[in-house]
Design a protein around this motif. Structure first.
Motif, PDB file in Angstrom:
ATOM      1  N   ILE A 116       0.839  -0.893  -0.167  1.00 18.74           N
ATOM      2  CA  ILE A 116      -0.004   0.409   0.428  1.00 18.74           C
ATOM      3  C   ILE A 116       1.584   1.201   0.233  1.00 18.74           C
ATOM      4  O   ILE A 116       1.793   1.515   1.285  1.00 18.74           O
ATOM      5  CB  ILE A 116      -1.243  -0.149   1.131  1.00 18.74           C
ATOM      6  CG1 ILE A 116      -1.728   1.237   1.094  1.00 18.74           C
ATOM      7  CG2 ILE A 116      -0.466  -0.483   2.699  1.00 18.74           C
ATOM      8  CD1 ILE A 116      -3.460   1.036   1.490  1.00 18.74           C
ATOM      9  N   GLY A 117       0.655   2.402  -0.942  1.00 22.14           N
ATOM     10  CA  GLY A 117       1.329   3.726  -0.700  1.00 22.14           C
ATOM     11  C   GLY A 117       1.121   4.429   0.403  1.00 22.14           C
ATOM     12  O   GLY A 117       0.120   4.727   1.183  1.00 22.14           O
ATOM     13  N   VAL A 118       1.715   4.852   1.144  1.00 23.27           N
ATOM     14  CA  VAL A 118       1.791   5.314   1.981  1.00 23.27           C
ATOM     15  C   VAL A 118       3.030   6.721   2.115  1.00 23.27           C
ATOM     16  O   VAL A 118       4.718   6.536   1.416  1.00 23.27           O
ATOM     17  CB  VAL A 118       2.829   4.662   3.341  1.00 23.27           C
ATOM     18  CG1 VAL A 118       3.402   5.607   4.884  1.00 23.27           C
ATOM     19  CG2 VAL A 118       2.275   3.346   3.800  1.00 23.27           C
ATOM     20  N   TYR A 119       2.495   7.567   2.006  1.00 28.88           N
ATOM     21  CA  TYR A 119       2.870   9.086   1.467  1.00 28.88           C
ATOM     22  C   TYR A 119       4.023   9.169   2.624  1.00 28.88           C
ATOM     23  O   TYR A 119       3.731   9.786   3.793  1.00 28.88           O
ATOM     24  CB  TYR A 119       1.947  10.333   1.678  1.00 28.88           C
ATOM     25  CG  TYR A 119       1.272  10.143   0.905  1.00 28.88           C
ATOM     26  CD1 TYR A 119       0.016   9.603   0.260  1.00 28.88           C
ATOM     27  CD2 TYR A 119       1.102  11.371  -0.741  1.00 28.88           C
ATOM     28  CE1 TYR A 119      -1.178   9.940  -0.630  1.00 28.88           C
ATOM     29  CE2 TYR A 119       0.489  11.365  -1.689  1.00 28.88           C
ATOM     30  CZ  TYR A 119      -0.090   9.945  -1.621  1.00 28.88           C
ATOM     31  OH  TYR A 119      -1.189   9.831  -2.815  1.00 28.88           O
TER      32      TYR A 119
ATOM     33  N   VAL B 132       6.205   7.620  -2.017  1.00 30.41           N
ATOM     34  CA  VAL B 132       4.769   6.947  -1.561  1.00 30.41           C
ATOM     35  C   VAL B 132       5.162   5.504  -1.561  1.00 30.41           C
ATOM     36  O   VAL B 132       5.533   4.428  -0.432  1.00 30.41           O
ATOM     37  CB  VAL B 132       3.905   5.958  -3.130  1.00 30.41           C
ATOM     38  CG1 VAL B 132       2.447   5.234  -2.660  1.00 30.41           C
ATOM     39  CG2 VAL B 132       2.908   7.795  -2.580  1.00 30.41           C
ATOM     40  N   PHE B 133       6.106   4.919  -1.983  1.00 31.65           N
ATOM     41  CA  PHE B 133       6.480   3.309  -2.377  1.00 31.65           C
ATOM     42  C   PHE B 133       8.024   3.088  -1.705  1.00 31.65           C
ATOM     43  O   PHE B 133       8.909   2.309  -2.517  1.00 31.65           O
ATOM     44  CB  PHE B 133       6.603   2.699  -4.229  1.00 31.65           C
ATOM     45  CG  PHE B 133       5.285   2.553  -3.968  1.00 31.65           C
ATOM     46  CD1 PHE B 133       4.276   1.003  -3.714  1.00 31.65           C
ATOM     47  CD2 PHE B 133       4.491   3.087  -5.687  1.00 31.65           C
ATOM     48  CE1 PHE B 133       3.057   0.687  -3.448  1.00 31.65           C
ATOM     49  CE2 PHE B 133       3.178   2.869  -5.862  1.00 31.65           C
ATOM     50  CZ  PHE B 133       2.186   2.379  -4.792  1.00 31.65           C
TER      51      PHE B 133
ATOM     52  N   TYR C  87       9.676   3.135   0.750  1.00 37.57           N
ATOM     53  CA  TYR C  87       9.887   1.919   1.703  1.00 37.57           C
ATOM     54  C   TYR C  87      10.519   0.489   0.998  1.00 37.57           C
ATOM     55  O   TYR C  87      10.500  -0.869   1.833  1.00 37.57           O
ATOM     56  CB  TYR C  87       8.984   1.709   2.729  1.00 37.57           C
ATOM     57  CG  TYR C  87       7.374   1.279   2.739  1.00 37.57           C
ATOM     58  CD1 TYR C  87       6.994  -0.142   2.377  1.00 37.57           C
ATOM     59  CD2 TYR C  87       7.010   1.773   1.844  1.00 37.57           C
ATOM     60  CE1 TYR C  87       5.972  -0.350   2.370  1.00 37.57           C
ATOM     61  CE2 TYR C  87       4.677   0.888   1.150  1.00 37.57           C
ATOM     62  CZ  TYR C  87       5.309   0.291   1.810  1.00 37.57           C
ATOM     63  OH  TYR C  87       4.203  -0.656   1.652  1.00 37.57           O
ATOM     64  N   ILE C  88       9.687   0.389  -0.130  1.00 38.09           N
ATOM     65  CA  ILE C  88      10.011  -1.432  -0.738  1.00 38.09           C
ATOM     66  C   ILE C  88      11.282  -1.175  -1.891  1.00 38.09           C
ATOM     67  O   ILE C  88      11.052  -0.255  -2.536  1.00 38.09           O
ATOM     68  CB  ILE C  88       8.917  -1.625  -2.429  1.00 38.09           C
ATOM     69  CG1 ILE C  88       7.261  -1.360  -0.847  1.00 38.09           C
ATOM     70  CG2 ILE C  88       8.899  -2.434  -2.302  1.00 38.09           C
ATOM     71  CD1 ILE C  88       6.272  -0.743  -2.116  1.00 38.09           C
TER      72      ILE C  88
END
Lengths: 98, 185
Positions: free
Chosen positions: B7-10, B124-125, B127-128
């Motif tokens: 899930i995208g996290v801003y 948004v992404f 952390y991946i």
């Protein structure tokens, strides 16, 4: 403060809660080391977003979360359809038995 | 529901506009972190916390005072350069005419929004950790605008080359998106 999102349990209420966290707090860390889970560590917002970008960011964030919400609603519909089909097939089986 | 496995996290604190001169100070940083021509990456850039110190060091000769202080207080931030975006639009306007763009001003507005959405996509992404960051960022831009600007994104990424090539867009084959953007095989 921290919030753990279990992707398989994600529903519209949890998604809105997450959106609210992102809008009103400062993200400290995001940890996705556990499969299917995302841990978000957050704190009170200290940095104010550059005013020029406020509306644009809000627009982009809303659009993205609307897309996610559609996906979740779609998932819910598939789940319900699946349940209805199972119930229907059980009834059909009973009718056939009689 | 593979599409929401991630899930995208801003994850960005602020956005700053830089002049061309200021942005060009980052060319060494961009060269080290890019496989494409650095100038086409300098339209905008997402700076994660681990690169913050290096970027601030490179910006210091040109940037000072309250603007630099504001950058320093962020963990993750976005830099965007309207001047370079404008130059990009003037140089490449002909390429975009086939999309029905009527003038450079219209193109500038669209490219600016696209660059911003793309950089937010990095945030948004972020952390991946993997090698497909540009795919994720472009997919985010496509998703944000409901696919409206997909033709523009395609032309833009053709010009930018390198890892930007063949962007993943909202209407692309779902298996492709799941593999490249969400890393599920």
């Amino acid at each position: 403060m921290e919030y753990i999102i279990k992707i398989s349990d994600l529903d519209s209420e949890k998604l809105n809660f997450l959106k609210n966290i992102l809008e009103n707090n400062q993200i400290i860390n995001i940890d996705n080391n556990h499969k299917g889970e995302i841990k978000i560590v957050y704190d009170v917002k200290k940095i104010k977003l550059n005013e020029k970008f406020n509306n644009r960011i809000e627009l982009i964030r809303n659009k993205y979360y609307r897309q996610l919400l559609n996906l979740i609603n779609y998932k819910e519909k598939i789940r319900l359809t699946h349940q209805i089909l199972i119930l229907f097939s059980i009834r059909l089986e009973r009718v056939e038995r009689y | 529901m593979a599409l929401i496995n991630y899930i995208g996290v801003y994850n960005f604190d602020n956005i700053f506009e830089l002049t061309k001169d200021e942005m060009l100070e980052l060319k060494d940083y961009m060269r080290m972190n890019s496989d494409s021509e650095y100038i086409t990456r300098l339209l905008g850039v997402y700076i994660p916390n681990e690169c913050k110190d290096q970027v601030i060091k490179e910006l210091e000769p040109k940037l000072y005072g309250i603007r630099l202080d504001k950058i320093k207080e962020c963990k993750n931030f976005i830099l965007i350069c309207p001047e370079i975006i404008q130059e990009f639009c003037i140089e490449n306007y002909r390429e975009f005419e086939k999309c029905g763009i009527e003038d450079i001003f219209e193109l500038y507005t669209i490219i600016f929004d696209n660059v911003l959405a793309h950089e937010i996509g990095h945030g948004v992404f972020a952390y991946i950790n993997d090698a497909d960051n540009e795919s994720k960022a472009n997919y985010f831009a496509s998703l944000t605008f409901d696919g409206t600007f997909d033709r523009i994104i395609k032309i833009m990424t053709d010009i930018q080359k390198g890892s930007y090539k063949n962007p993943k867009l909202i209407d692309d084959c779902i298996e492709d998106i799941v593999e490249k953007v969400y890393k599920i095989k």
